[in-house]
Design an enzyme around this catalytic site. Structure first.
Site, PDB file in Angstrom:
ATOM      1  N   ASP A 175     -13.535   7.649 -17.968  1.00  0.00           N
ATOM      2  CA  ASP A 175     -13.319   9.022 -18.435  1.00  0.00           C
ATOM      3  C   ASP A 175     -14.616   9.807 -18.583  1.00  0.00           C
ATOM      4  OD1 ASP A 175     -10.531   8.782 -18.589  1.00  0.00           O
ATOM      5  OD2 ASP A 175     -10.670   7.833 -20.558  1.00  0.00           O
ATOM      6  N   ARG A 216     -14.593   6.923 -10.328  1.00  0.00           N
ATOM      7  CA  ARG A 216     -13.685   5.827  -9.959  1.00  0.00           C
ATOM      8  C   ARG A 216     -13.746   5.533  -8.464  1.00  0.00           C
ATOM      9  NH1 ARG A 216      -8.642   8.452 -13.527  1.00  0.00           N
ATOM     10  NH2 ARG A 216      -9.834   8.583 -15.472  1.00  0.00           N
ATOM     11  N   ASN A 240       0.796  -1.226   0.000  1.00  0.00           N
ATOM     12  CA  ASN A 240       0.000   0.000   0.000  1.00  0.00           C
ATOM     13  C   ASN A 240       0.830   1.278   0.000  1.00  0.00           C
ATOM     14  OD1 ASN A 240      -2.314  -1.414  -0.205  1.00  0.00           O
ATOM     15  ND2 ASN A 240      -3.014  -1.095   1.899  1.00  0.00           N
ATOM     16  N   GLN A 269      -1.529  13.486 -33.810  1.00  0.00           N
ATOM     17  CA  GLN A 269      -0.536  12.421 -33.673  1.00  0.00           C
ATOM     18  C   GLN A 269       0.797  12.909 -33.105  1.00  0.00           C
ATOM     19  OE1 GLN A 269      -0.475   9.552 -37.179  1.00  0.00           O
ATOM     20  NE2 GLN A 269      -1.826  11.142 -37.989  1.00  0.00           N
ATOM     21  N   ASP A 291      -4.334   2.642 -25.328  1.00  0.00           N
ATOM     22  CA  ASP A 291      -4.740   3.959 -24.862  1.00  0.00           C
ATOM     23  C   ASP A 291      -4.475   5.009 -25.936  1.00  0.00           C
ATOM     24  OD1 ASP A 291      -5.459   5.786 -22.612  1.00  0.00           O
ATOM     25  OD2 ASP A 291      -3.399   6.500 -22.901  1.00  0.00           O
ATOM     26  N   ASP A 320       4.971  -0.127 -14.214  1.00  0.00           N
ATOM     27  CA  ASP A 320       5.563   0.775 -13.224  1.00  0.00           C
ATOM     28  C   ASP A 320       5.287   2.224 -13.629  1.00  0.00           C
ATOM     29  OD1 ASP A 320       7.057   1.821 -11.186  1.00  0.00           O
ATOM     30  OD2 ASP A 320       9.009   1.429 -12.141  1.00  0.00           O
ATOM     31  N   GLU A 366       4.642  -0.983  -8.269  1.00  0.00           N
ATOM     32  CA  GLU A 366       4.790  -1.503  -6.898  1.00  0.00           C
ATOM     33  C   GLU A 366       3.500  -1.419  -6.071  1.00  0.00           C
ATOM     34  OE1 GLU A 366       6.529   0.965  -8.210  1.00  0.00           O
ATOM     35  OE2 GLU A 366       6.362   2.797  -7.012  1.00  0.00           O
ATOM     36  N   HIS A 391      -3.861   9.270 -30.870  1.00  0.00           N
ATOM     37  CA  HIS A 391      -2.756  10.214 -30.652  1.00  0.00           C
ATOM     38  C   HIS A 391      -1.379   9.582 -30.835  1.00  0.00           C
ATOM     39  CE1 HIS A 391      -5.694  13.103 -29.446  1.00  0.00           C
ATOM     40  NE2 HIS A 391      -6.227  12.209 -28.647  1.00  0.00           N
ATOM     41  N   GLU A 432      -8.556   3.151 -28.044  1.00  0.00           N
ATOM     42  CA  GLU A 432      -9.403   4.257 -27.619  1.00  0.00           C
ATOM     43  C   GLU A 432      -9.280   5.382 -28.637  1.00  0.00           C
ATOM     44  OE1 GLU A 432      -9.623   7.611 -24.103  1.00  0.00           O
ATOM     45  OE2 GLU A 432      -7.738   6.866 -24.903  1.00  0.00           O
TER      46      GLU A 432
END
Ligand code: NOJ
Ligand code: NOJ
Length: 714
Positions: A351, A402, A51, A212, A251, A100, A130, A255, A279
């Site tokens: 989103d 969320r 945590n 892009q 994702d 990460d 982590e 872009h 997306e």
């Protein structure tokens, strides 16, 4: 005493079991799946030891008061809830980026700390975050999750964000690591790993070049044409395949360099079967880049999240628009997308506001869910929907969409609904593979039919909260019989009677569809001819494996042909066949299945590529003068270059012109091949102007990236 060689072979056998791919399922046919989207940090805290890890301490808020810090959810937590997910009937989970992420706190405008708990600020694409795994950033928890998911018949999709690393002007300044080894960062970018353009803004959101090559929200924009970055991102994706993932949600696919993404998809499919969807954010089918979106989906090997349908679903069920909104998106997309059954459909996501924040009405949520689970496309359910999870602060948009998952009840109506309709998707191939046709519509009622050969599902939705409708004049392809509601009245449906008509139009006896009702009636056919519903991937060079799915292939291996060429069969069941792309000339092929009993299926299109794809930047200087609406395109002598096509949809492009009259674009072309090509102008009215002279030629590198720079030949 065993001979040494025997003992060695036992050791080899043991090692190969130990290191055998974890994957137990074939991923490429995703049409039968129901996807469940999880924000890992907000699902379930399975281990408290991760945590507040020391390398990024202070990013965790145990009180769950700061919505922009880590709250404790992790991969172990998802693993612990696997039987809950299996019971829900979802067959794939899409988890937020597990790699990460940024280790530092970046304060928001009010000085409050924020962290990349959502995963969209990668610092090392080859290690596990982590907070989600363990404090050594190893793969253990990820592997355990994948194993548990596969044991429960659930596939794993990771969110992969190749567009950017971390924020470019704070925190770690975009720093990237390759499995712990520092590669470079944005602020001292001596190797050219990043683009250094301004943020995308204003009309730039509709500009092919800016979209892009400019920067998305201050995030260090990776230059995928840099051969180190190209290799790094492809190796990272492959590492996840080695760890058993079945698919990638890409994702911000709009872009990332579009032409590069073709080679990225090809790299994944060359390694192993997978399902890719991206997306491509757009509000509706009138978006200025809508045409580019379906050209991309039709050719790249990457399907898309269906944003135009999402808007219509929210308008119709959330804001009470007429069903014609949904009906027109379905039909427009149906004529534009070649692989429309692979579009990923959804009601809400991380989103946008959750559905219940938009309209706090569980009936409407059930109707929207039933629609998504039965209409064309692969349904994706945002975590917590089945528990009516929502927080309406600030309208319920990010980050309030969320919340932490709090209930895991297996008895809610939504939970049961998802389970039943997931079962139907597996038992009746009309849902994953069938056509979608409207049968009856008014402002409140939508009755549509899914049909795959003789397999039929008829769905009726009345979204009016108080008024029932008498449904007369309804026709269906269901054979004459009485049909009970597949949902057994869960959402108010009852039986219908179908009598014999003609031409596929069997009349349904007039009945009443009560207020807020969903009813589902279905039948499967008894034919024995083989029926192909899916092929995936839809393109590949000789040697790449592809999966054909459908019905009635028989339990004994038959043959699969690409045109007239028989392909090597790697596995065969009555519903799924894996074949190797044969060594035939590049081009489009009709693929058919012939059963061991000599029955021949319908055909499905597959593109045989020339060779593995390499991203090459093509620049043409001082091109033919253009007027507004005219564009320069690339065309050439292989299927990757459209085999000399000259239409907007087939030729490669349009090219980009930040330095008019010089034009450029990235195209993924066959490794090691000497290609011939030319540039053309396609005018707004479709008129084509070829450059003069002989064809240009170029030998594509066998690995890495390439660059071509020529002058337009007058
Ligand atoms: C789209 C993702 O869905 C969103 O949550 C994220 O912030 C941006 N891309 C940037 O990665
Ligand atoms: C290929 C898809 O895999 C399949 O599901 C679909 O029916 C056909 N394309 C036609 O769109």
């Amino acid at each position: 005493m065993q001979k040494l060689s025997q003992r060695l072979s036992v050791v080899v056998l043991f090692l190969s079991i130990l290191f055998a791919p974890i994957r137990t399922t074939i991923a490429a046919d995703f049409k039968r799946e129901v996807i469940y989207q999880i924000i890992t940090d907000r699902f379930f805290d399975g281990s408290s030891s991760n945590n507040n890890p020391s390398q990024s301490s202070g990013l965790y808020d145990s009180t769950q008061a700061n919505w922009r810090l880590y709250w404790g959810g992790d991969l172990a937590g998802i693993q612990q809830k696997m039987s809950y997910l299996a019971g829900l009937g979802v067959t794939a989970i899409w988890i937020s980026p597990p790699v990460d992420n940024l280790n530092t706190n970046i304060p928001d405008g009010n000085g409050n700390p924020t962290a990349a708990y959502h995963g969209y600020q990668a610092r090392d694409f080859k290690r596990i975050e982590e907070h989600f795994g363990n404090t050594s950033n190893t793969w253990t928890d990820f592997d355990n999750l994948v194993t548990a998911a596969h044991q429960n018949g659930i596939k794993v999709i990771i969110d992969f964000a190749p567009n950017h690393s971390t924020q470019n002007n704070a925190g770690e300044y975009g720093a990237l690591y390759d499995n712990g080894t520092f590669l470079g960062n944005f602020s001292n970018d001596t190797n050219g790993y990043f683009h250094h353009n301004a943020n995308i803004s204003g009309s730039g959101w509709d500009d092919r070049y800016q979209v892009q090559y400019y920067t998305l929200f201050d995030l260090a924009d990776i230059d995928q044409e840099n051969s180190t970055m190209d290799g790094y991102l492809k190796a990272a994706a492959q590492l996840f395949q080695q760890h058993g993932v079945d698919g990638f949600r890409i994702d911000a696919v709009k872009h990332v360099n579009w032409g590069w993404e073709y080679s990225f998809a090809n790299s994944i499919y060359t390694y192993g079967d997978s399902f890719l969807f991206g997306e491509w954010y757009q509000g509706n089918t009138s978006d200025p880049l809508y045409h580019d979106s379906y050209k991309f989906a039709n050719k790249s090997g990457i399907s898309l999240l269906d944003f135009p349908l999402n808007t219509a679903i929210r308008n119709v069920f959330g804001s009470n628009s007429n069903f014609s909104d949904i009906d027109s998106v379905i039909s427009t997309e149906g004529s534009n997308f070649t692989w429309k059954e692979d579009l990923v459909t959804f009601i809400d996501n991380h989103d946008m506001s959750r559905f219940l924040s938009l309209n706090n009405n569980n009936n409407r949520l059930h109707e929207a869910l039933a629609f998504t689970l039965t209409s064309r496309g692969i349904p994706c359910i945002y975590y917590g929907t089945e528990q009516y999870l929502h927080n309406d602060t600030g309208g319920g948009t990010d980050p309030y969409n969320r919340p932490m998952m709090t209930n895991f009840s297996t008895t809610t109506t939504a939970y049961q609904l998802v389970n039943k309709l997931s079962t139907l998707r597996h038992s009746n191939p009309a849902i994953p593979y069938g056509s979608m046709g409207q049968r009856w519509i008014n402002n409140d009622v939508y009755i549509y039919e899914r049909k795959f050969f003789g397999n039929v599902v008829l769905i009726a939705i009345n979204k009016n909260e108080t008024t029932g409708y008498s449904i007369s004049g309804l026709n269906t392809s269901l054979p004459a019989a009485d049909y009970s509601d597949y949902l057994t009245g869960l959402l108010g449906g009852s039986s219908i009677t179908v009598s014999t008509g003609s031409g596929g139009n069997n009349p349904v006896t007039t009945f009443t569809l009560p207020a807020h009702t969903v009813a589902v009636w279905q039948a499967t056919d008894t034919a024995t001819t083989p029926q192909i519903g899916s092929i995936g991937p839809t393109s590949g060079q000789p040697g790449v494996k592809t999966v054909i799915a459908g019905k009635n292939f028989g339990s004994t291996t038959g043959t699969v042909k690409f045109g007239t060429t028989t392909a090597t069969v790697n596995s065969w069941t009555s519903t799924q066949i894996t074949v190797t792309t044969p060594s035939v000339t590049n081009g489009n092929y009709n693929v058919t299945v012939t059963t061991s009993g000599s029955q021949v299926s319908n055909g499905i299109q597959y593109t045989v590529l020339t060779a593995k794809l390499i991203p090459v930047t093509f620049t043409v200087n001082n091109a033919s003068p253009t007027q507004v609406g005219d564009y320069i395109f690339l065309t050439g002598n292989t299927v990757e270059l459209s085999n000399w096509s000259t239409t907007w949809d087939a030729a490669v492009g349009p090219m980009l012109t930040p330095n008019y009259p010089n034009w450029f674009l990235v195209a993924s072309v066959p490794a090691g091949q000497t290609i011939q090509f030319k540039f053309i102008k396609i005018a707004a009215n479709g008129a084509v102007t070829w450059e003069a002279g002989s064809n240009h030629t170029y030998t594509v590198p066998s690995s890495g990236t390439g660059f071509v720079n020529v002058n337009w030949q007058y």
